[in-house]
Motif scaffolding. Structure first.
Motif, mmCIF file in Angstrom:
data_model
loop_
_atom_site.group_PDB
_atom_site.id
_atom_site.type_symbol
_atom_site.label_atom_id
_atom_site.label_comp_id
_atom_site.label_asym_id
_atom_site.label_seq_id
_atom_site.Cartn_x
_atom_site.Cartn_y
_atom_site.Cartn_z
ATOM 1 N N LEU A 124 0.998 -1.196 -0.052
ATOM 2 C CA LEU A 124 0.080 -0.076 0.033
ATOM 3 C C LEU A 124 0.971 1.134 0.119
ATOM 4 O O LEU A 124 0.563 2.209 -0.561
ATOM 5 N N GLU A 125 1.867 1.291 0.854
ATOM 6 C CA GLU A 125 2.925 2.510 0.750
ATOM 7 C C GLU A 125 3.407 2.514 -0.662
ATOM 8 O O GLU A 125 3.498 3.572 -1.268
ATOM 9 N N LEU A 126 3.788 1.571 -1.345
ATOM 10 C CA LEU A 126 4.513 1.640 -2.535
ATOM 11 C C LEU A 126 3.441 2.190 -3.385
ATOM 12 O O LEU A 126 3.455 2.950 -4.286
ATOM 13 N N ALA A 127 2.159 1.792 -3.521
ATOM 14 C CA ALA A 127 1.096 2.115 -4.335
ATOM 15 C C ALA A 127 0.914 3.487 -4.108
ATOM 16 O O ALA A 127 0.679 4.438 -5.137
ATOM 17 N N GLY A 128 1.004 4.247 -2.867
ATOM 18 C CA GLY A 128 0.732 5.439 -2.622
ATOM 19 C C GLY A 128 1.870 6.158 -2.948
ATOM 20 O O GLY A 128 1.875 7.446 -3.669
ATOM 21 N N ILE A 129 3.148 5.911 -3.127
ATOM 22 C CA ILE A 129 4.396 6.507 -3.656
ATOM 23 C C ILE A 129 4.105 6.654 -5.237
ATOM 24 O O ILE A 129 4.309 7.747 -5.856
ATOM 25 N N GLY A 130 3.770 5.551 -5.615
ATOM 26 C CA GLY A 130 3.668 5.427 -7.371
ATOM 27 C C GLY A 130 2.221 6.468 -7.623
ATOM 28 O O GLY A 130 2.791 7.299 -8.403
ATOM 29 N N TYR A 131 1.240 6.578 -6.964
ATOM 30 C CA TYR A 131 0.242 7.434 -7.311
ATOM 31 C C TYR A 131 0.658 8.912 -7.173
ATOM 32 O O TYR A 131 0.089 9.686 -8.071
ATOM 33 N N THR A 132 1.510 9.178 -6.174
ATOM 34 C CA THR A 132 1.805 10.423 -5.787
ATOM 35 C C THR A 132 2.887 10.936 -6.998
ATOM 36 O O THR A 132 2.616 12.090 -7.523
ATOM 37 N N GLY A 133 3.719 9.996 -7.456
ATOM 38 C CA GLY A 133 4.517 10.369 -8.339
ATOM 39 C C GLY A 133 3.775 10.718 -9.804
ATOM 40 O O GLY A 133 4.166 11.618 -10.511
ATOM 41 N N TRP A 134 2.950 9.889 -10.001
ATOM 42 C CA TRP A 134 2.080 9.916 -11.392
ATOM 43 C C TRP A 134 1.355 11.197 -11.398
ATOM 44 O O TRP A 134 1.277 11.951 -12.232
ATOM 45 N N PHE A 135 0.451 11.648 -10.020
ATOM 46 C CA PHE A 135 0.032 12.642 -10.026
ATOM 47 C C PHE A 135 0.763 13.884 -10.231
ATOM 48 O O PHE A 135 0.450 14.765 -11.031
ATOM 49 N N ALA A 136 1.964 14.064 -9.529
ATOM 50 C CA ALA A 136 2.937 15.002 -9.779
ATOM 51 C C ALA A 136 3.128 15.295 -11.090
ATOM 52 O O ALA A 136 3.362 16.439 -11.846
ATOM 53 N N TYR A 137 3.578 14.214 -11.646
ATOM 54 C CA TYR A 137 4.029 14.188 -13.419
ATOM 55 C C TYR A 137 2.944 14.869 -14.228
ATOM 56 O O TYR A 137 3.117 15.688 -15.069
ATOM 57 N N ARG A 138 1.484 14.213 -13.983
ATOM 58 C CA ARG A 138 0.761 14.405 -14.830
ATOM 59 C C ARG A 138 0.261 15.956 -14.550
ATOM 60 O O ARG A 138 -0.397 16.520 -15.603
ATOM 61 N N ASP A 139 0.197 16.441 -13.152
ATOM 62 C CA ASP A 139 -0.702 17.557 -13.047
ATOM 63 C C ASP A 139 0.166 18.676 -12.562
ATOM 64 O O ASP A 139 -0.303 19.967 -12.607
ATOM 65 N N LEU A 140 1.390 18.472 -12.121
ATOM 66 C CA LEU A 140 2.432 19.630 -11.834
ATOM 67 C C LEU A 140 3.268 19.898 -12.333
ATOM 68 O O LEU A 140 3.955 20.981 -12.102
ATOM 69 N N VAL A 141 3.927 19.214 -13.268
ATOM 70 C CA VAL A 141 5.340 19.289 -13.849
ATOM 71 C C VAL A 141 5.192 20.334 -14.991
ATOM 72 O O VAL A 141 5.984 21.441 -14.932
ATOM 73 N N PHE A 142 4.091 20.472 -15.787
ATOM 74 C CA PHE A 142 3.822 21.205 -16.740
ATOM 75 C C PHE A 142 2.945 22.473 -16.642
ATOM 76 O O PHE A 142 1.819 22.084 -15.859
ATOM 77 N N LYS A 143 3.297 23.767 -17.082
ATOM 78 C CA LYS A 143 2.437 24.837 -16.664
ATOM 79 C C LYS A 143 1.024 24.533 -17.280
ATOM 80 O O LYS A 143 0.058 25.027 -16.527
ATOM 81 N N PRO A 144 0.759 24.216 -18.296
ATOM 82 C CA PRO A 144 -0.722 24.241 -18.922
ATOM 83 C C PRO A 144 -1.659 23.172 -17.865
ATOM 84 O O PRO A 144 -2.601 23.257 -17.546
ATOM 85 N N ASP A 145 -0.902 21.956 -17.709
ATOM 86 C CA ASP A 145 -1.496 21.191 -16.717
ATOM 87 C C ASP A 145 -1.912 21.660 -15.424
ATOM 88 O O ASP A 145 -2.771 21.300 -14.491
#
Length: 105
Positions: free
Chosen positions: A65-86
């Motif tokens: 569950l901890e690994l799933a949480g870390i993975g989702y956090t990374g995916w969310f950060a990449y998908r919604d926080l890295v690029f300005k339009p996102d």
């Protein structure tokens, strides 16, 4: 009574709280449903806390569950926080949700 209140001040505050709770209880139309819902909620809270403690005792599940949480956090950060339009789209979505809940921007 660490705030400096005398016992007489504390005694006068308790009835106001009790009166406000009684007034809220008297305004309810379906007291049986509210009582049943509170009882079921307490049982659900008790059972879920027991279930979570039992799951936590399993050797592999907390790590997975901890690994799933870390993975989702990374995916969310990449998908919604890295690029300005996102980021701008995420901020607009959050503002829309707040507007829907509160009714003002």
């Amino acid at each position: 009574m660490a705030t400096g209140d005398t016992p007489a001040e504390v005694v006068t505050e308790v009835p106001e709280i009790v009166k406000s709770i009684q007034a809220a209880w008297d305004r309810l139309e379906d007291k049986h449903a509210v009582t049943s819902l509170a009882f079921v909620g307490a049982i659900a809270l008790w059972s879920t806390s027991g279930m979570i403690s039992e799951i936590d005792r399993l050797p592999v599940v907390p790590g997975a569950l901890e690994l799933a949480g870390i993975g989702y956090t990374g995916w969310f950060a990449y998908r919604d926080l890295v690029f300005k339009p996102d980021r701008e789209a995420l901020i607009a979505k959050i503002k829309n949700i707040c507007y829907d809940i509160i009714g003002r921007s």
